[in-house]
Design a protein around this motif. Structure first.
Motif, PDB file in Angstrom:
ATOM      1  N   GLU A  24     -14.230   6.829  -7.027  1.00  0.00           N
ATOM      2  CA  GLU A  24     -14.980   7.430  -5.918  1.00  0.00           C
ATOM      3  C   GLU A  24     -14.079   7.593  -4.689  1.00  0.00           C
ATOM      4  OE1 GLU A  24     -19.009   6.688  -3.236  1.00  0.00           O
ATOM      5  OE2 GLU A  24     -18.578   5.404  -4.967  1.00  0.00           O
ATOM      6  N   GLY A  25     -14.072   8.803  -4.128  1.00  0.00           N
ATOM      7  CA  GLY A  25     -13.237   9.088  -2.970  1.00  0.00           C
ATOM      8  C   GLY A  25     -11.760   9.203  -3.300  1.00  0.00           C
ATOM      9  N   MET A  26     -11.412   9.456  -4.561  1.00  0.00           N
ATOM     10  CA  MET A  26     -10.009   9.480  -4.982  1.00  0.00           C
ATOM     11  C   MET A  26      -9.228  10.542  -4.209  1.00  0.00           C
ATOM     12  SD  MET A  26      -8.681   9.282  -8.919  1.00  0.00           S
ATOM     13  CE  MET A  26      -9.281  10.905  -9.409  1.00  0.00           C
ATOM     14  N   HIS A  27      -8.051  10.150  -3.693  1.00  0.00           N
ATOM     15  CA  HIS A  27      -7.243  11.052  -2.873  1.00  0.00           C
ATOM     16  C   HIS A  27      -5.807  10.539  -2.814  1.00  0.00           C
ATOM     17  CE1 HIS A  27      -8.380   7.787  -0.137  1.00  0.00           C
ATOM     18  NE2 HIS A  27      -7.312   8.094   0.565  1.00  0.00           N
ATOM     19  N   PHE A  28      -4.891  11.396  -2.392  1.00  0.00           N
ATOM     20  CA  PHE A  28      -3.490  11.008  -2.192  1.00  0.00           C
ATOM     21  C   PHE A  28      -3.244  10.696  -0.718  1.00  0.00           C
ATOM     22  CE2 PHE A  28      -3.219  13.651  -6.046  1.00  0.00           C
ATOM     23  CZ  PHE A  28      -2.535  12.785  -6.880  1.00  0.00           C
ATOM     24  N   HIS A  29      -2.361   9.696  -0.486  1.00  0.00           N
ATOM     25  CA  HIS A  29      -2.013   9.305   0.882  1.00  0.00           C
ATOM     26  C   HIS A  29      -0.620   8.695   0.846  1.00  0.00           C
ATOM     27  CE1 HIS A  29      -2.122   7.336   4.822  1.00  0.00           C
ATOM     28  NE2 HIS A  29      -3.261   7.957   5.088  1.00  0.00           N
ATOM     29  N   GLY A  30       0.152   8.892   1.910  1.00  0.00           N
ATOM     30  CA  GLY A  30       1.482   8.308   1.979  1.00  0.00           C
ATOM     31  C   GLY A  30       1.441   6.793   1.996  1.00  0.00           C
ATOM     32  N   SER A  31       2.452   6.141   1.394  1.00  0.00           N
ATOM     33  CA  SER A  31       2.532   4.677   1.402  1.00  0.00           C
ATOM     34  C   SER A  31       2.954   4.195   2.793  1.00  0.00           C
ATOM     35  CB  SER A  31       3.508   4.192   0.337  1.00  0.00           C
ATOM     36  OG  SER A  31       4.816   4.692   0.581  1.00  0.00           O
ATOM     37  N   ALA A  32       2.934   2.874   2.994  1.00  0.00           N
ATOM     38  CA  ALA A  32       3.151   2.304   4.320  1.00  0.00           C
ATOM     39  C   ALA A  32       4.529   2.614   4.885  1.00  0.00           C
ATOM     40  CB  ALA A  32       2.936   0.794   4.267  1.00  0.00           C
ATOM     41  N   ASP A  33       5.536   2.726   4.049  1.00  0.00           N
ATOM     42  CA  ASP A  33       6.904   2.885   4.529  1.00  0.00           C
ATOM     43  C   ASP A  33       7.523   4.173   3.986  1.00  0.00           C
ATOM     44  OD1 ASP A  33       8.988   2.030   6.103  1.00  0.00           O
ATOM     45  OD2 ASP A  33       9.907   0.805   4.559  1.00  0.00           O
TER      46      ASP A  33
END
Length: 537
Positions: free
Chosen positions: A427-436
């Motif tokens: 649910e709400g699956m999406h791509f996002h940049g990692s912390a670093d």
């Protein structure tokens, strides 16, 4: 207990704690026989004992065959034990409901000892490690204890506290030492704090931290675990009757440990003395030092877990580990992360991934990434699911299947690979940049394996439906798929909302999924192979 591993203290701290070691060392190897009543170091005021339905246990030493009694003034009933020939006695107390403010009087008829401010509830154990905690004063029934850093070639019966001024203490800024987390693991603390908040402060939480940073899993393993060829029951042992074989992973070369602590030395000194304790579960943050020997780790890690449960006589003890964070120099860490996953074949084992929490600017070195609060949150979710059977989302998106019959996409000679994820995790699956991240999601985190066994990053990946991801690649025949299989993944697949600093979603754990698996043992580090027959189809 819930269990963790920690960085070394400063030289000043080491000197202060060395005094306490010298004071008790004469009783560590052979607990003082024939003398007055003595309690184990971590049977002390302010401790947390396991609540009902489990019987809490206290123990210590007295004159051989002495009758030792324990009376709960604010609880229900009393109990007694008889010291054995070595003077060791144990007492299992009547089951107690959750609560604090109890006192326990222990006596052998000649000497009496009073334990004050004792709480009954959850006791996790911790085996990790930095940050300043100012709000820790707000969690008075979060109780903390830390085992001193000691090694031994033989099993010890007792071990001193790492903190020179307390054995058990209530959560407060003073509990952590002069250098922030000198005594208590940051990950362990934040995990316990999240559990404490979850119960609204009404349930005391006890954390026992026994850890030594930079060590291999073998150091925390007993000789039995080190010689377990079944890998903790996750793989069949060698059967000499029918000639079947498996590659042995128990042999450790003479130079494997170099100048480090030897196998079983931390088990002997820092785990064995705690065996009489009644723990709810264990938290484990380790694996970096086993880089380069992932195949062995995939056997030794579950073997250690199974052995701990047997030795503690707690077969249902929960065990939750931290999957290693991103690390720029961790060229083979992807394989260690996969090896950690071998433990998931055991019951009541969970994990919290830290793959998206790399920290190249960490003030204590990138091997010690920050964001320990987020790691603690993820651990508490996993424990809530495993231990408390809560119907909550405790992992990122989990792969269900992918198309092995590929559909030509348009006229560009490329194909689409369709990945299906478990609906309850997507649910709400999406791509996002990692912390670093630097490139972040300008490139896909997915790779595919071609007919030559080579891995190629896909040109594009997109979430097309709530639980479906489409990979666009020019590899015409795909034999395997990898996700986040690198030292520091730039782009991460999450569920929920946001990324690593939003605390509202969870990242997918790195995975390698194969049409044809190559491994014949418990794990080989090379999971996919090319099936030549399928090339002729």
């Amino acid at each position: 207990m819930f269990h963790i591993r920690q960085a070394n203290a400063s030289s000043d701290m080491a000197m202060a704690t060395m005094i306490s070691i010298i004071c008790v060392l004469s009783c560590l190897v052979s607990p003082c026989r024939g003398h007055s009543l003595r309690l184990h170091t971590f049977v002390d005021s302010h401790m947390v004992l396991q609540r009902e339905p489990m019987q809490a246990r206290i123990w210590g030493w007295a004159k051989p065959l002495a009758n030792v009694t324990a009376v709960l003034q604010n609880g229900v009933g009393s109990a007694f034990g008889i010291a054995n020939d070595a003077g060791l006695w144990t007492i299992d107390l009547p089951p107690q409901p959750a609560g604090s403010g109890h006192t326990i009087t222990v006596s052998d008829g000649k000497s009496t000892m009073l334990l004050e401010d004792v709480a009954f509830d959850e006791r996790p154990g911790c085996s990790e490690c930095y940050c300043r905690i100012q709000d820790s004063i707000n969690y008075p029934d979060l109780r903390l204890a830390t085992v001193e850093l000691i090694r031994s070639s033989t099993p010890l019966q007792d071990v001193p506290s790492k903190a020179p001024n307390y054995t058990w203490t209530r959560s407060s800024p003073d509990a952590f030492g002069a250098d922030s987390f000198s005594y208590v693991s940051a990950t362990c603390y934040f995990f316990g704090r999240d559990l404490y908040k979850k119960f609204g402060g009404s349930v005391p939480i006890g954390l026992v931290v026994s850890c030594w940073g930079g060590q291999k899993v073998e150091a925390f393993s007993s000789p039995d675990a080190l010689n377990d060829e079944t890998c903790g029951g996750t793989y069949p042992a060698v059967d000499s009757t029918n000639g079947s074989t498996m590659t042995s992973t128990k042999t450790i070369s003479d130079d494997f440990f170099g100048g480090q602590i030897e196998p079983a030395e931390l088990w002997n000194a820092m785990i064995h003395p705690l065996l009489p304790m009644r723990f709810l579960g264990s938290i484990w943050y380790q694996g970096e030092s086993n880089e380069g020997n992932a195949t062995s780790y995939a056997c030794r890690f579950p073997a250690m877990i199974t052995d701990w449960r047997e030795k503690f006589e707690l077969p249902m003890m929960s065990f939750v580990y931290v999957e290693l964070a991103g690390y720029a120099k961790g060229a083979t860490w992807a394989y260690v992360r996969a090896a950690q996953g071998a433990a998931l074949r055991l019951h009541r084992v969970g994990f919290a991934t830290a793959i998206d929490l790399a920290d190249r600017s960490s003030p204590v070195g990138q091997i010690h990434p920050g964001r320990k609060q987020e790691v603690g949150r993820r651990l508490s979710l996993s424990v809530s699911s495993i231990q408390y059977k809560e119907d909550i989302l405790s992992s990122g998106p989990l792969l269900s299947s992918f198309y092995d019959t590929l559909t030509l996409n348009g006229g560009d000679g490329a194909v689409d690979v369709i990945l299906y994820f478990e609906p309850n995790t997507a649910e709400g699956m999406h791509f996002h940049g990692s912390a670093d991240c630097t490139a972040c999601c300008s490139e896909s985190p997915f790779e595919v394996m071609d007919s030559n066994g080579n891995w190629t990053r896909v040109e594009q990946s997109r979430v097309q439906r709530p639980n479906l991801v489409v990979l666009h690649t020019k590899v015409s025949k795909v034999f395997g798929i990898r996700y986040a299989w690198e030292p520091i993944p730039q782009c991460i697949l999450y569920n929920g909302v946001g990324g690593p600093d939003d605390h509202m979603g969870l990242p997918a754990t790195p995975f390698e999924s194969c049409l044809h698996k190559s491994n014949s043992g418990p794990w080989t580090g090379k999971g996919c192979r090319v099936d030549q027959t399928s090339l002729k189809e």
